[in-house]
Design an enzyme around this catalytic site. Structure first.
Site, mmCIF file in Angstrom:
data_model
loop_
_atom_site.group_PDB
_atom_site.id
_atom_site.type_symbol
_atom_site.label_atom_id
_atom_site.label_comp_id
_atom_site.label_asym_id
_atom_site.label_seq_id
_atom_site.Cartn_x
_atom_site.Cartn_y
_atom_site.Cartn_z
ATOM 1 N N GLU A 45 0.835 -1.201 0.000
ATOM 2 C CA GLU A 45 0.000 0.000 0.000
ATOM 3 C C GLU A 45 0.866 1.246 0.000
ATOM 4 O O GLU A 45 1.841 1.350 0.741
ATOM 5 C CB GLU A 45 -0.916 0.013 1.227
ATOM 6 C CG GLU A 45 -1.818 1.241 1.294
ATOM 7 C CD GLU A 45 -2.752 1.225 2.481
ATOM 8 O OE1 GLU A 45 -3.662 0.362 2.482
ATOM 9 O OE2 GLU A 45 -2.572 2.030 3.413
ATOM 10 N N THR B 179 -3.944 4.972 -1.259
ATOM 11 C CA THR B 179 -4.952 5.450 -0.319
ATOM 12 C C THR B 179 -5.652 6.716 -0.812
ATOM 13 O O THR B 179 -5.225 7.371 -1.767
ATOM 14 C CB THR B 179 -4.332 5.714 1.062
ATOM 15 O OG1 THR B 179 -3.348 6.754 0.933
ATOM 16 C CG2 THR B 179 -3.687 4.463 1.607
ATOM 17 N N TYR B 180 -6.718 7.051 -0.101
ATOM 18 C CA TYR B 180 -7.613 8.150 -0.461
ATOM 19 C C TYR B 180 -7.846 8.961 0.806
ATOM 20 O O TYR B 180 -8.325 8.424 1.804
ATOM 21 C CB TYR B 180 -8.920 7.538 -0.959
ATOM 22 C CG TYR B 180 -9.924 8.433 -1.628
ATOM 23 C CD1 TYR B 180 -9.782 8.780 -2.964
ATOM 24 C CD2 TYR B 180 -11.043 8.885 -0.940
ATOM 25 C CE1 TYR B 180 -10.733 9.553 -3.611
ATOM 26 C CE2 TYR B 180 -12.006 9.664 -1.568
ATOM 27 C CZ TYR B 180 -11.850 9.992 -2.907
ATOM 28 O OH TYR B 180 -12.796 10.756 -3.538
ATOM 29 N N GLY C 97 -14.846 5.188 5.015
ATOM 30 C CA GLY C 97 -14.037 6.381 5.215
ATOM 31 C C GLY C 97 -14.399 7.095 6.502
ATOM 32 O O GLY C 97 -15.445 6.852 7.110
ATOM 33 N N ALA D 226 -20.005 1.278 3.493
ATOM 34 C CA ALA D 226 -19.145 0.549 2.559
ATOM 35 C C ALA D 226 -19.913 -0.519 1.787
ATOM 36 O O ALA D 226 -19.648 -0.733 0.596
ATOM 37 C CB ALA D 226 -17.970 -0.075 3.309
ATOM 38 N N HIS E 183 -13.900 -2.489 14.526
ATOM 39 C CA HIS E 183 -13.858 -1.049 14.233
ATOM 40 C C HIS E 183 -14.330 -0.278 15.459
ATOM 41 O O HIS E 183 -15.252 -0.708 16.159
ATOM 42 C CB HIS E 183 -14.766 -0.753 13.029
ATOM 43 C CG HIS E 183 -14.610 0.625 12.488
ATOM 44 N ND1 HIS E 183 -15.167 1.732 13.087
ATOM 45 C CD2 HIS E 183 -13.940 1.084 11.392
ATOM 46 C CE1 HIS E 183 -14.867 2.814 12.389
ATOM 47 N NE2 HIS E 183 -14.111 2.451 11.357
ATOM 48 N N ASP F 171 -19.487 -5.966 14.221
ATOM 49 C CA ASP F 171 -18.440 -5.681 13.252
ATOM 50 C C ASP F 171 -18.370 -6.766 12.179
ATOM 51 O O ASP F 171 -18.231 -6.471 10.981
ATOM 52 C CB ASP F 171 -17.101 -5.549 13.965
ATOM 53 C CG ASP F 171 -16.090 -4.746 13.172
ATOM 54 O OD1 ASP F 171 -16.405 -3.594 12.801
ATOM 55 O OD2 ASP F 171 -15.000 -5.263 12.908
#
Length: 314
Positions: A32, A63-64, A123, A141, A165, A174
């Protein structure tokens, strides 16, 4: 002096599985990166890409930023990797602060650029207050995965959390969220980083018990800055074992020693995961090649082809 039999047996076990013992040759890696902010950072990224490309990674992801803050830079980086290297590039995409039409437009641009793999994420909001869906946006998501699948037949990876999370009430909730993402069309889960193999194995067993049979790829974060990893772990709910702090104590001014320890620890973690049946490993490189390169080398992985020449400036 007589050495106890138990000590001799322990030493024999250690010699039977030395640190430098190669894996069987059937492990796969992926890497990544994050999009560079400056020309100097761009040059460093491409040097990293050149260095790691010969390992023949399964894919590399970019990544963003929160709130789509790196949207253009992410797209430019992914498109260039796809265009100028032999690597398969995966673009991160989130639901934050964008309508469905905007996200669909971004995804379509990726498809037109030859990108076939998306890492679909809910996000996090750029500021405090937690995630709030855009009024005309994807709500989570799983919703994003379903939308991407309607648009094009993307290969889709999603996030998985071995220690759940922070927004989930418990592990069951989760895992239910993870299952919804996979049922919507995702191919695999890539996990948040963790520090002990048992953490991943417990998660994998819990996922199977919850009816999840998709591939789960462990995310590996080599630790060189203990203070930074404490902050990152607090944000994503990762437990930091006490022994990790003791290993880095007193090394604030010894960068080389920190790197040596980081590579050794990560290689040991990967080896333990491999013994437990893991064959795919995803490395969070932080755009630095040396640690990921060293870890792969310790695991017995070797470059398959000569590096492809890539200009430092697009």
């Amino acid at each position: 002096m007589t050495i106890p039999v138990s000590h001799i047996e322990e030493a024999r076990r250690a010699l039977d599985a030395p640190l430098f013992a190669d894996l069987a040759g059937d492990a796969n890696v992926s890497f990544e990166f994050f999009p560079p902010k400056t020309e100097k950072m761009e040059q460093a990224l491409w040097e990293t890409v050149q260095t790691l490309e010969p390992f023949g990674p399964r894919f590399v992801s970019v990544t963003y930023g929160a709130g789509g803050s790196t949207r253009e830079r992410t797209h430019a980086t992914v498109a260039r990797i796809q265009r100028e290297t032999s690597l398969g590039a995966a673009a991160h995409l989130t639901c934050v602060e964008a309508s469905r039409d905007e996200i669909d437009e971004i995804a379509d641009a990726y498809w037109q650029a030859g990108v076939r793999h998306i890492v679909a994420l809910r996000g996090d909001a750029p500021g405090a207050g937690g995630f709030v869906p855009h009024p005309q946006g994807y709500t989570n998501a799983a919703d994003l995965v379903a939308g991407l699948k309607r648009l094009h037949p993307f290969e889709i990876s999603v996030a998985a959390y071995p220690e759940r999370h922070p927004d989930s009430r418990d592990q069951a909730e989760d895992l239910d969220n993870l299952k919804r993402k996979l049922d919507a069309g995702a191919t695999r889960g890539i996990t948040q980083f963790f520090f002990e193999a048992e953490t991943f194995f417990r998660f994998r067993d819990d996922a199977v018990a919850a009816g999840i049979d998709a591939e789960m790829v462990p995310g590996i974060m080599p630790v060189t800055n203990f203070a930074s990893i404490l902050k990152m772990s607090a944000m994503c709910g990762t437990a930091v074992p006490p022994w990790l702090g003791r290993l880095f104590e007193g090394l604030e001014d010894h960068a080389t020693s920190r790197q040596l320890i980081a590579a050794t620890l990560a290689a040991e973690l990967c080896r333990n995961l491999y013994i437990g049946g893991v064959r795919d490993l995803h490395f969070y490189t932080l755009n630095r090649a040396e640690l990921s390169f060293a870890i792969c080398h310790l695991l017995g992985l070797r470059a398959k082809v000569a590096p492809v020449a890539v200009d430092a400036v697009a």
